[in-house]
Design a protein around this motif. Structure first.
Motif, PDB file in Angstrom:
ATOM      1  N   VAL A  71       8.382  -2.026   7.078  1.00 27.32           N
ATOM      2  CA  VAL A  71       6.915  -1.460   7.746  1.00 27.32           C
ATOM      3  C   VAL A  71       7.678  -1.942   8.749  1.00 27.32           C
ATOM      4  O   VAL A  71       6.952  -3.716   9.029  1.00 27.32           O
ATOM      5  N   PRO A  72       7.289  -2.220  10.411  1.00 28.05           N
ATOM      6  CA  PRO A  72       7.076  -2.665  11.486  1.00 28.05           C
ATOM      7  C   PRO A  72       5.371  -4.243  11.767  1.00 28.05           C
ATOM      8  O   PRO A  72       4.582  -3.335  11.161  1.00 28.05           O
ATOM      9  N   GLN A  73       5.834  -5.048  11.823  1.00 25.58           N
ATOM     10  CA  GLN A  73       4.526  -5.815  12.178  1.00 25.58           C
ATOM     11  C   GLN A  73       4.982  -6.603  13.613  1.00 25.58           C
ATOM     12  O   GLN A  73       5.276  -7.400  14.198  1.00 25.58           O
ATOM     13  N   GLY A  74       3.547  -6.909  13.428  1.00 27.05           N
ATOM     14  CA  GLY A  74       3.254  -8.280  14.787  1.00 27.05           C
ATOM     15  C   GLY A  74       2.775  -9.149  14.082  1.00 27.05           C
ATOM     16  O   GLY A  74       3.098  -9.807  12.865  1.00 27.05           O
ATOM     17  N   ALA A  75       1.419  -9.449  14.352  1.00 25.52           N
ATOM     18  CA  ALA A  75       0.533 -10.714  14.169  1.00 25.52           C
ATOM     19  C   ALA A  75      -0.035 -10.287  12.851  1.00 25.52           C
ATOM     20  O   ALA A  75      -0.741 -11.312  12.372  1.00 25.52           O
ATOM     21  N   ARG A  76      -0.192  -9.141  12.245  1.00 23.62           N
ATOM     22  CA  ARG A  76      -0.939  -9.154  10.680  1.00 23.62           C
ATOM     23  C   ARG A  76      -2.100  -9.314  11.171  1.00 23.62           C
ATOM     24  O   ARG A  76      -3.240  -9.666  10.062  1.00 23.62           O
ATOM     25  N   THR A  77      -2.707  -8.939  12.161  1.00 18.61           N
ATOM     26  CA  THR A  77      -4.651  -8.969  12.809  1.00 18.61           C
ATOM     27  C   THR A  77      -4.968  -7.891  12.176  1.00 18.61           C
ATOM     28  O   THR A  77      -6.175  -7.647  12.379  1.00 18.61           O
ATOM     29  N   GLY A  78      -3.875  -6.726  11.418  1.00 20.14           N
ATOM     30  CA  GLY A  78      -5.065  -5.339  12.061  1.00 20.14           C
ATOM     31  C   GLY A  78      -5.893  -5.256  10.978  1.00 20.14           C
ATOM     32  O   GLY A  78      -6.184  -6.533   9.516  1.00 20.14           O
ATOM     33  N   LEU A  79      -6.488  -4.850  10.958  1.00 17.76           N
ATOM     34  CA  LEU A  79      -7.880  -4.392   9.381  1.00 17.76           C
ATOM     35  C   LEU A  79      -8.126  -2.888   8.737  1.00 17.76           C
ATOM     36  O   LEU A  79      -9.453  -2.521   8.640  1.00 17.76           O
ATOM     37  N   SER A  80      -6.738  -2.232   8.556  1.00 13.12           N
ATOM     38  CA  SER A  80      -6.616  -0.735   8.110  1.00 13.12           C
ATOM     39  C   SER A  80      -5.282  -0.769   7.131  1.00 13.12           C
ATOM     40  O   SER A  80      -5.563   0.295   6.382  1.00 13.12           O
ATOM     41  N   GLY A  81      -4.948  -1.796   6.871  1.00 10.76           N
ATOM     42  CA  GLY A  81      -3.559  -2.541   5.994  1.00 10.76           C
ATOM     43  C   GLY A  81      -2.797  -1.019   6.600  1.00 10.76           C
ATOM     44  O   GLY A  81      -1.532  -0.606   5.700  1.00 10.76           O
ATOM     45  N   ALA A  82      -2.540  -0.998   7.778  1.00 13.08           N
ATOM     46  CA  ALA A  82      -1.256  -0.294   8.460  1.00 13.08           C
ATOM     47  C   ALA A  82      -0.015  -1.615   8.522  1.00 13.08           C
ATOM     48  O   ALA A  82       1.018  -1.123   8.317  1.00 13.08           O
ATOM     49  N   ALA A  83      -0.065  -2.899   8.161  1.00 12.81           N
ATOM     50  CA  ALA A  83       0.724  -3.555   8.326  1.00 12.81           C
ATOM     51  C   ALA A  83       1.683  -4.018   6.809  1.00 12.81           C
ATOM     52  O   ALA A  83       2.486  -4.527   6.566  1.00 12.81           O
ATOM     53  N   ASN A  84       0.423  -3.451   6.270  1.00 14.72           N
ATOM     54  CA  ASN A  84       0.280  -3.802   4.390  1.00 14.72           C
ATOM     55  C   ASN A  84       2.491  -3.019   3.719  1.00 14.72           C
ATOM     56  O   ASN A  84       2.595  -1.755   4.178  1.00 14.72           O
ATOM     57  N   ALA A  85       3.268  -4.052   3.176  1.00 19.10           N
ATOM     58  CA  ALA A  85       4.685  -3.453   2.920  1.00 19.10           C
ATOM     59  C   ALA A  85       4.594  -3.162   1.127  1.00 19.10           C
ATOM     60  O   ALA A  85       3.346  -3.732   0.078  1.00 19.10           O
ATOM     61  N   GLU A  86       5.060  -2.897   0.411  1.00 10.31           N
ATOM     62  CA  GLU A  86       5.517  -2.634  -1.322  1.00 10.31           C
ATOM     63  C   GLU A  86       6.961  -3.286  -1.636  1.00 10.31           C
ATOM     64  O   GLU A  86       6.898  -3.572  -1.391  1.00 10.31           O
ATOM     65  N   ASP A  87       6.475  -3.398  -2.757  1.00 12.07           N
ATOM     66  CA  ASP A  87       7.321  -4.047  -3.637  1.00 12.07           C
ATOM     67  C   ASP A  87       8.863  -3.407  -3.130  1.00 12.07           C
ATOM     68  O   ASP A  87       9.566  -2.198  -3.427  1.00 12.07           O
ATOM     69  N   GLY A  88       9.479  -4.045  -2.697  1.00 16.29           N
ATOM     70  CA  GLY A  88      11.255  -3.533  -2.167  1.00 16.29           C
ATOM     71  C   GLY A  88      11.786  -3.085  -0.665  1.00 16.29           C
ATOM     72  O   GLY A  88      12.322  -2.796  -0.628  1.00 16.29           O
ATOM     73  N   LEU A 423      -6.452   2.337   4.292  1.00 18.06           N
ATOM     74  CA  LEU A 423      -7.370   2.244   4.005  1.00 18.06           C
ATOM     75  C   LEU A 423      -7.953   3.763   4.941  1.00 18.06           C
ATOM     76  O   LEU A 423      -9.166   4.305   4.031  1.00 18.06           O
ATOM     77  N   LYS A 424      -8.089   4.120   5.863  1.00 18.20           N
ATOM     78  CA  LYS A 424      -9.262   5.190   6.187  1.00 18.20           C
ATOM     79  C   LYS A 424      -8.520   6.911   5.985  1.00 18.20           C
ATOM     80  O   LYS A 424      -8.568   7.771   6.313  1.00 18.20           O
ATOM     81  N   LYS A 425      -7.095   6.993   5.610  1.00 20.93           N
ATOM     82  CA  LYS A 425      -6.516   7.607   5.163  1.00 20.93           C
ATOM     83  C   LYS A 425      -7.318   9.164   4.953  1.00 20.93           C
ATOM     84  O   LYS A 425      -7.262  11.026   5.397  1.00 20.93           O
ATOM     85  N   GLU A 426      -7.959   8.959   3.473  1.00 18.32           N
ATOM     86  CA  GLU A 426      -8.412  10.061   3.684  1.00 18.32           C
ATOM     87  C   GLU A 426      -9.260  10.907   4.606  1.00 18.32           C
ATOM     88  O   GLU A 426      -9.538  11.749   4.124  1.00 18.32           O
ATOM     89  N   TRP A 427     -10.499   9.894   4.975  1.00 16.88           N
ATOM     90  CA  TRP A 427     -11.583  10.662   6.350  1.00 16.88           C
ATOM     91  C   TRP A 427     -10.983  10.880   7.266  1.00 16.88           C
ATOM     92  O   TRP A 427     -10.642  11.595   7.449  1.00 16.88           O
TER      93      TRP A 427
END
Length: 459
Positions: A71-88, A423-427
């Motif tokens: 997961v590439p990240q910057g300052a993690r100020t995003g508002l859609s969960g694009a910078a979220n990671a999962e276990d491992g 957050l908005k994948k379905e939409w």
């Protein structure tokens, strides 16, 4: 750490400084998410903080070898969960790659690393009499890499456009570690497919941006701001339509509803007029901003403004802009948690969007404040709720979805500048349709055949 995570960390340390590989779960967990609500996140196996392109390439080669998601990240100020990671997973934080490499006043470009903070770049180019227009509300924190990943906008978009219009070229590390150069540093260029634009807004799903060539503009004159008060959001939106139809080109045209105004006052005691239903802020950075504001002020009065107050100087103007920049933070303070929608509609439908949002707030018995980049129809209905209240949280999520549905019904889009993330994948699927989604997946498979770059995001 399990054996796989130990092996992963060992291989990463073989090409990175010791302090650039973090494995303490308490630390890695803190890197696991951005600022979005209702987006699941886990505990990454490792967080890496490279300083060079070669170190980023090493990370991606290692991830490819072990088939570990990144997961590439910057300052993690995003508002859609694009910078979220999962276990491992691996979190690839680019905040240490923060150099402004070049500022060229002749070619009017800046060459920067992805971790450069937006405000730092803006101040650096200002010293050369230049201007980098994209300015998200989080500009004092957000990074250029993050801005590119989400195709960020900001308050100035009505005149100067969004991030995509300023990215001329990129250096991108691909999933397998190869380095791709896209675009150019010239004013014009149409050689080949526009891969640069493809990466802008891709949310880290196609590659890792490690360098960007950005277009600059001459520094404009200092802008002056006008504030106009309205007894209804509909009247304020009518004023927006009159301003744009009249051929005016403001440098900023922003709207705050009554809920937002009260939230800002409660947090910062700024003395904004709480008796009004909507406050419209309009600015010009022209040679004669006072004359432009006078013309716009007349249009606001014709649309029903109860009071029109032009700022007398730059200090007054900056105070009004600070109130607008505080809107989202202030709304979060109302109940502790927010879901910030990002629906963009045609300007002609702005009033319908605000009226519909008010009905949705009443239906779900929720506080929903709206601030908007009114000049380009990009609204931010912000649902305020208590995250510890399961019933209220459910209503918050349902109201959020209804606002997105309303935006599509009005001919708009589910996101104007915040991105899709999880957050908005379905939409996104509803907006694009099956043919477009098939093509998106095909493009993703070309750049990331193993599916290790930010999997599960966007679509």
């Amino acid at each position: 750490m399990d054996a796989a995570s130990v092996r992963l960390a060992e291989l990463l340390r073989a090409g990175l400084p010791a302090d650039a590989v973090l494995t303490d779960p308490d630390i890695t967990r803190s890197y696991g998410h951005d600022m979005a609500s209702f987006c699941e996140a886990g505990t990454p196996a490792v967080v890496v903080l490279p300083r060079t392109v070669e170190e980023v390439q090493h990370v991606m080669r290692t991830a490819t070898e072990l088939r570990v998601p990144v997961v590439p990240q910057g300052a993690r100020t995003g508002l859609s969960g694009a910078a979220n990671a999962e276990d491992g997973w691996i979190v690839l934080s680019l905040v240490r790659m923060d150099a402004v490499l070049e500022i060229d006043p002749v070619d009017r470009i800046a060459v920067v690393e992805p971790g450069v903070v937006n405000a730092v770049l803006s101040r650096a180019v200002d010293e050369h009499g230049l201007y980098y227009p994209p300015d998200p509300s989080s500009w004092e924190e957000c990074t250029i890499g993050g801005n590119i990943g989400t195709a960020s906008g900001g308050l100035c978009c009505v005149k100067y456009g969004v991030t995509a219009e300023y990215v001329l070229g990129l250096d991108v590390v691909l999933a397998d570690g190869r380095l791709l150069h896209t675009g150019r540093r010239t004013a014009k260029g149409v050689a080949g497919y526009d891969l640069t634009r493809l990466f802008v807004g891709s949310e880290g799903s196609l590659g890792v941006v490690v360098r960007a060539v950005l277009a600059l503009k001459p520094r404009p004159p200092a802008q002056l701001v006008l504030a106009a008060e309205f007894t209804s959001a509909a009247a304020a939106c009518d004023a927006v339509c009159r301003i744009m139809a009249g051929g005016h080109v403001p440098s900023l045209l922003e709207l705050m509803d009554r809920t937002t105004i009260r939230a800002v006052n409660d947090m910062a005691q700024m003395g904004l007029p709480e008796t009004t239903e909507a406050l419209l802020l309009c600015a010009f950075d022209t040679a004669d901003p006072a004359a432009d504001l006078a013309a716009v002020g007349a249009l606001c009065s014709a649309a029903g403004a109860t009071q029109v107050v032009p700022a007398e100087d730059r200090a007054e103007s900056e105070l009004l802009l600070q109130a607008r920049r505080l809107s989202l933070v202030a709304l979060e303070a109302v109940k502790g948690t927010t879901m910030i929608d990002d629906v963009c509609v045609p300007r002609s439908q702005l009033g319908a969007l605000l009226e519909g949002t008010a009905r949705i707030a009443e239906k779900f018995d929720l506080t929903i404040g709206v601030c908007a980049h009114a000049g380009d129809g990009n609204t931010h209905p912000t649902v305020c709720f208590d995250a510890s209240d399961a019933e209220e949280s459910r209503r918050a999520r349902e109201s959020f979805d209804e606002i997105m549905a309303l935006g599509l019904e009005l001919g708009g889009t589910i996101t104007g500048e915040h991105g899709v993330g999880v957050l908005k994948k379905e939409w996104l699927a509803r907006e694009l349709g099956p043919v477009s989604l098939d093509l998106h997946r095909g493009i993703k498979s070309v750049f990331d055949p193993l599916g290790i770059l930010n999997p599960g995001k966007v679509f």
